[in-house]
Design a protein around this motif. Structure first.
Motif, short mmCIF file in Angstrom:
data_model
loop_
_atom_site.label_atom_id
_atom_site.label_comp_id
_atom_site.label_asym_id
_atom_site.label_seq_id
_atom_site.Cartn_x
_atom_site.Cartn_y
_atom_site.Cartn_z
N GLU A 69 0.80 -1.10 -0.14
CA GLU A 69 -0.07 -0.03 -0.16
C GLU A 69 0.85 1.29 -0.10
O GLU A 69 0.55 2.19 -0.69
CB GLU A 69 -0.74 0.05 1.22
N LYS A 70 2.06 1.32 0.78
CA LYS A 70 2.97 2.34 0.90
C LYS A 70 4.22 1.86 1.31
O LYS A 70 4.18 0.75 2.04
CB LYS A 70 2.44 3.28 1.56
N PRO A 71 5.35 2.33 1.16
CA PRO A 71 6.55 2.11 1.92
C PRO A 71 6.14 2.00 3.47
O PRO A 71 5.65 2.90 3.88
CB PRO A 71 7.68 3.16 1.71
N CYS A 72 7.03 1.07 3.93
CA CYS A 72 6.85 1.05 5.44
C CYS A 72 8.05 0.28 6.11
O CYS A 72 8.93 -0.13 5.49
CB CYS A 72 5.67 0.33 5.75
N TYR A 73 7.79 -0.07 7.63
CA TYR A 73 9.08 -0.50 8.24
C TYR A 73 8.18 -1.70 9.21
O TYR A 73 7.20 -1.45 9.54
CB TYR A 73 9.66 0.58 9.27
N VAL A 74 9.12 -2.64 9.49
CA VAL A 74 8.70 -3.69 10.42
C VAL A 74 9.69 -3.86 11.32
O VAL A 74 11.08 -4.06 10.93
CB VAL A 74 8.33 -4.95 9.83
N GLN A 75 9.57 -3.92 12.63
CA GLN A 75 10.71 -4.03 13.72
C GLN A 75 10.82 -5.64 13.98
O GLN A 75 9.83 -6.18 14.56
CB GLN A 75 10.54 -3.37 14.94
N PHE A 76 12.31 -6.20 13.35
CA PHE A 76 12.41 -7.55 13.88
C PHE A 76 13.33 -7.50 14.76
O PHE A 76 13.39 -6.42 15.71
CB PHE A 76 12.82 -8.40 12.55
N GLY A 77 14.63 -8.26 14.84
CA GLY A 77 15.86 -8.06 15.42
C GLY A 77 16.55 -6.62 15.07
O GLY A 77 16.98 -6.07 15.93
N ASN A 78 16.43 -6.33 13.90
CA ASN A 78 16.85 -5.15 13.21
C ASN A 78 15.43 -4.60 12.66
O ASN A 78 14.47 -5.26 12.22
CB ASN A 78 17.78 -5.35 12.16
N LEU A 79 15.51 -3.14 12.34
CA LEU A 79 14.52 -2.55 11.51
C LEU A 79 14.64 -2.86 10.08
O LEU A 79 15.75 -2.73 9.46
CB LEU A 79 14.69 -0.98 11.98
N ILE A 80 13.43 -3.29 9.57
CA ILE A 80 13.35 -3.63 8.14
C ILE A 80 12.66 -2.64 7.29
O ILE A 80 11.52 -2.40 7.86
CB ILE A 80 12.95 -5.00 7.77
N SER A 81 13.00 -2.06 6.40
CA SER A 81 12.38 -1.09 5.69
C SER A 81 11.89 -1.90 4.12
O SER A 81 12.71 -2.46 3.40
CB SER A 81 13.22 -0.11 5.14
N TYR A 82 10.54 -1.60 3.78
CA TYR A 82 10.17 -2.18 2.68
C TYR A 82 9.78 -1.01 1.85
O TYR A 82 8.87 0.00 2.15
CB TYR A 82 8.76 -3.12 2.75
N ALA A 83 10.06 -0.92 0.44
CA ALA A 83 9.78 -0.12 -0.61
C ALA A 83 8.26 -0.59 -0.82
O ALA A 83 7.72 -1.66 -0.84
CB ALA A 83 10.76 -0.27 -1.62
N GLN A 84 7.42 0.38 -1.71
CA GLN A 84 6.11 0.13 -2.15
C GLN A 84 6.12 -0.98 -3.19
O GLN A 84 5.23 -1.66 -3.25
CB GLN A 84 5.66 1.29 -2.65
N LYS A 85 7.24 -1.16 -3.93
CA LYS A 85 7.48 -2.24 -5.00
C LYS A 85 8.53 -3.06 -4.56
O LYS A 85 9.78 -2.29 -4.58
CB LYS A 85 7.72 -1.49 -6.25
N ILE A 86 8.43 -4.23 -4.53
CA ILE A 86 9.50 -5.30 -4.12
C ILE A 86 9.35 -6.27 -5.26
O ILE A 86 8.55 -6.94 -5.71
CB ILE A 86 9.04 -5.86 -2.66
#
Length: 176
Positions: A69-86
């Motif tokens: 839906e939009k770029p975002c982040y998820v916190q695992f052991g490290n912070l992971i950033s997801y672009a809108q298109k993967i």
């Protein structure tokens, strides 16, 4: 007038049909599987992607495109950033040619080039960032997590630059 309203109602129903078809395609691929089911079919944990997948496509040669839906982040052991298109190529036990996922290490954002698991599957997953391989517990990727926007994950620049309010001094009572 009656003919016009029947045509108008028909157009409206046709619009609803296409809108619902688009909503369904965002959740499942043409073969009826969700992107999370495809990940597990390839021996990968479903939690590699956040819950905000809007659309995805997958070809027979393994190449895929995931749209969030939009770029975002998820916190695992490290912070992971997801672009809108993967994008990438999925094969059993691995995703190669990956583009659109970054990991934060110290103050740097580094591209994740490849994700793989041991075959036969073990309890570990490997993230390749450049020439570095990071071994992580696969259990943290079994659950699909909610994606957070940048501000809710990091706090806003206003919060970082805010001058702390002074603490009021509390008079101490002296007792004898």
């Amino acid at each position: 007038m009656v003919l016009y309203s029947k045509l108008h109602m028909g157009s409206f129903l046709l619009f609803l049909f296409f809108a619902s078809s688009l909503a369904i395609s965002s959740v499942s691929a043409s073969n009826g599987m969700t992107v999370y089911e495809i990940l597990t079919q390839y021996g990968l944990p479903s939690g590699l992607l956040p819950d905000s997948v809007k659309n995805f496509s997958h070809t027979d040669d393994g190449s895929f495109v995931v749209e969030l839906e939009k770029p975002c982040y998820v916190q695992f052991g490290n912070l992971i950033s997801y672009a809108q298109k993967i994008t990438g190529t999925i094969k059993y036990g691995s995703i190669t040619k990956l583009d659109g996922i970054k990991v934060k290490r110290f103050l740097l954002w580094l591209d994740v080039d490849e994700i793989r698991v041991d075959l036969p599957p073990s309890d570990f997953i490997y993230f390749q960032v450049g020439f570095i391989n990071k071994k992580l517990d696969a259990g943290q990727f079994k659950t699909v997590r909610s994606c957070k926007d940048g501000l809710s994950c990091h706090g806003s620049w206003k919060d970082i630059l805010k001058v702390p309010t002074p603490i009021k001094e509390v008079p101490m009572l002296l007792t004898e």
